[in-house]
Design an enzyme around this catalytic site. Structure first.
Site, PDB file in Angstrom:
ATOM      1  N   GLY A  90       0.857  -1.275  -0.183  1.00  0.00           N
ATOM      2  CA  GLY A  90      -0.099  -0.044  -0.217  1.00  0.00           C
ATOM      3  C   GLY A  90       0.696   1.374   0.286  1.00  0.00           C
ATOM      4  CB  VAL A  95       0.998  -6.360   4.924  1.00  0.00           C
ATOM      5  CG1 VAL A  95       0.659  -6.994   6.013  1.00  0.00           C
ATOM      6  CG2 VAL A  95       0.556  -4.625   5.077  1.00  0.00           C
ATOM      7  CG  ASP A 210      -8.559   5.218   5.726  1.00  0.00           C
ATOM      8  OD1 ASP A 210      -9.417   5.713   5.009  1.00  0.00           O
ATOM      9  OD2 ASP A 210      -7.545   4.961   5.393  1.00  0.00           O
TER      10      ASP A 210
HETATM   11  N1  LIG Z   1      -2.336  -8.288  10.745  1.00  0.00           N
HETATM   12  C1  LIG Z   1      -2.722  -8.567   9.364  1.00  0.00           C
HETATM   13  N2  LIG Z   1      -2.983  -9.818   8.868  1.00  0.00           N
HETATM   14  C2  LIG Z   1      -3.292  -9.930   7.791  1.00  0.00           C
HETATM   15  N3  LIG Z   1      -3.380  -9.014   6.609  1.00  0.00           N
HETATM   16  C3  LIG Z   1      -3.035  -7.946   6.957  1.00  0.00           C
HETATM   17  C4  LIG Z   1      -2.767  -7.528   8.408  1.00  0.00           C
HETATM   18  N4  LIG Z   1      -2.611  -5.989   8.302  1.00  0.00           N
HETATM   19  C5  LIG Z   1      -2.902  -5.615   7.102  1.00  0.00           C
HETATM   20  N5  LIG Z   1      -2.937  -6.668   6.357  1.00  0.00           N
HETATM   21  C6  LIG Z   1      -3.518  -6.765   4.889  1.00  0.00           C
HETATM   22  O1  LIG Z   1      -2.728  -5.430   4.462  1.00  0.00           O
HETATM   23  C7  LIG Z   1      -3.556  -4.589   3.827  1.00  0.00           C
HETATM   24  C8  LIG Z   1      -2.945  -3.150   3.834  1.00  0.00           C
HETATM   25  O2  LIG Z   1      -2.573  -2.953   5.286  1.00  0.00           O
HETATM   26  P1  LIG Z   1      -3.032  -1.651   5.913  1.00  0.00           P
HETATM   27  O3  LIG Z   1      -2.559  -1.831   7.235  1.00  0.00           O
HETATM   28  O4  LIG Z   1      -4.290  -1.046   5.591  1.00  0.00           O
HETATM   29  O5  LIG Z   1      -2.095  -0.592   5.088  1.00  0.00           O
HETATM   30  P2  LIG Z   1      -2.135   0.616   4.095  1.00  0.00           P
HETATM   31  O6  LIG Z   1      -1.695   1.641   4.736  1.00  0.00           O
HETATM   32  O7  LIG Z   1      -1.200   0.072   3.061  1.00  0.00           O
HETATM   33  O8  LIG Z   1      -3.530   0.373   3.591  1.00  0.00           O
HETATM   34  C9  LIG Z   1      -4.901  -4.649   4.508  1.00  0.00           C
HETATM   35  O9  LIG Z   1      -5.866  -4.226   3.826  1.00  0.00           O
HETATM   36  C10 LIG Z   1      -5.025  -6.078   4.613  1.00  0.00           C
HETATM   37  O10 LIG Z   1      -5.190  -6.908   3.577  1.00  0.00           O
END
Ligand SMILES: Nc1ncnc2c1ncn2[C@@H]1O[C@H](COP(=O)(O)OP(=O)(O)O)[C@@H](O)[C@H]1O
Ligand SMILES: [Mg+2]
Length: 402
Positions: A90, A95, A210
């Site tokens: 992202g 991740v 968000d």
């Molecule tokens: N703890 C987690 N376990 C599994 N998937 C995760 C986890 N944290 C994030 N993700 C996946 O990664 C994506 C992006 O993480 P996020 O924290 O939303 O960061 P960004 O700022 O890139 O949106 C999430 O939409 C989800 O699909």
């Protein structure tokens, strides 16, 4: 450099050897990780029966105690975790799915993205700092838990280690499209958990800013947790000025669209209303093409505000410059919303039926005036959760149950 070191040090583009590592964009539905039946380890292989009530079975959380970096320093990613797959890339980081080398537990590692130019001016990325601070301050089963921070070889390789969830709610909604729509009990179960996490977060004086389906995670057990606290911040009462550049457009509250700077946690509640509708409709409720179109969509569905429903509206910075189609927006009417969630659905209706209580809660979440909008605490007491079928943990994983 050994093999493990190579794996964590390689850039996001050179991931040809990993299973399931192809990149996925932030909120880009088509490129997000997709569930597959042959995926290794925990994701879809372990089928679990759906427990009947959320209160009965509290799903397990990570068993290893939090590593305290202040006391012990950050551990090295090479010595602690083996990379399994890339889950998402992202705006603020990549991740990864990874395995603890000692306990064999599966975890998620969010690798903080460093922009060399910004780094020179600001040092450590502020969104990452914000996220880490907020998540370390919050501890609740419906909020993703952070286990520790680990570092790589360079100063710009920093990872936040979190408990692992198999899906985010956006992916989960994809799995429960017609004819496999959510059962009423599951719908209540998801919403109740989102509200519990939110009630706790708001009680600790944080707003998320968000909330959307891709920032909510779903565990195999059906436990749901809020994640992505990169935009979160503390709030106070009375509210102070904050940036309006928050919340993804489709989930953005009307007060933000009209330029309110002294907004409150009610902005998260609006987003939850949008998420509730999305869980039923199996797609985002109000998909505006821009801010004006978003406002138009909101008013067509809920009517336009007037002096009695929202007295402060006319003094909002952008209230005068926006013109909306008054024909489509009768004052304080939820007729538009009713058309999407009818009292008497036609035969072969393609979404979960929303009864009177459910519809009442939806309108209270999607109330234009933020002061009149329901709070998370009040929403949890709403009859929707206490009358009729009881909330249950959702099942997004076991195909035989769908
Ligand atoms: N703890 C987690 N376990 C599994 N998937 C995760 C986890 N944290 C994030 N993700 C996946 O990664 C994506 C992006 O993480 P996020 O924290 O939303 O960061 P960004 O700022 O890139 O949106 C999430 O939409 C989800 O699909
Ligand atoms: Mg996100």
């Amino acid at each position: 450099m050994g093999k493990k070191r190579d794996r964590w040090d390689s850039s996001s583009e050179d991931e040809t050897d990993d299973n399931n590592t192809k990149s996925t964009g932030r909120d880009n539905k088509s490129s997000k990780r997709k569930p597959t039946s042959n995926e290794p380890n925990t994701r879809y292989s372990e089928k679990e029966a759906v427990p009947s009530s959320i209160n009965q079975d509290t799903p397990p959380r990570l068993s290893v105690p939090l590593h305290n970096p202040l006391l012990q320093g950050c551990r090295s990613v090479y010595d602690t975790y083996d990379r399994i797959a890339r889950l998402s890339e992202g705006t603020y980081g990549i991740v990864w799915k990874a395995k603890d080398l000692v306990t064999k537990e599966i975890v998620a590692l969010k690798q903080i993205k460093f922009d060399p130019q910004i780094q020179q001016q600001q040092g450590f990325p502020v969104t990452a700092l914000r996220e880490i601070n907020v998540l370390l301050a919050l501890s609740h089963e419906n909020i993703v838990s952070v286990r520790e921070m680990v570092v790589g070889s360079d100063v710009d390789k920093v990872f936040m280690v979190m408990e692992f969830f198999s899906l985010d709610l956006q992916e989960a909604v994809e799995r429960r499209k017609y004819p496999n729509v959510l059962r009423q009990a599951e719908l209540k179960g998801v919403l109740q958990q989102i509200l519990r996490g939110t009630e706790y977060m708001h009680s600790q004086w944080y707003m998320h800013r968000d909330m959307k389906t891709s920032n909510i995670l779903v565990h195999e057990t059906g436990r749901v947790a809020l994640c992505d606290f990169g935009l979160a911040r503390r709030y106070q009462d009375p509210p102070i000025n904050c940036t309006q550049l928050v919340v993804t457009l489709w989930y953005r509250a009307p007060e933000l669209l009209f330029g309110e700077e002294k907004y409150t946690p009610a902005i998260d509640i609006w987003s939850i209303g949008c998420i509730f509708g999305e869980l039923i409709q199996q797609e985002a409720m109000m998909q505006g093409q821009g801010e004006l179109d978003q406002i138009d969509k909101i008013f067509s569905m809920l009517g336009a505000p007037d002096e009695s429903s929202w007295p402060e509206f006319s003094s909002l910075p952008s209230a005068k410059i926006f013109r909306w189609r008054s024909a489509s927006s009768s004052a304080a009417s939820t007729q538009g919303l009713r058309q999407l969630f009818p009292i008497n659905p036609p035969p072969h209706f393609k979404q979960t039926f929303l009864d009177g209580n459910g519809f009442d809660l939806l309108t209270k979440l999607l109330t234009l005036n933020p002061k009149k909008r329901i709070t998370a605490k009040e929403a949890l007491k709403h009859p929707y959760f206490h009358k009729g079928v009881a909330p249950a943990l959702p099942n997004f994983f076991d195909d035989t149950m769908l």
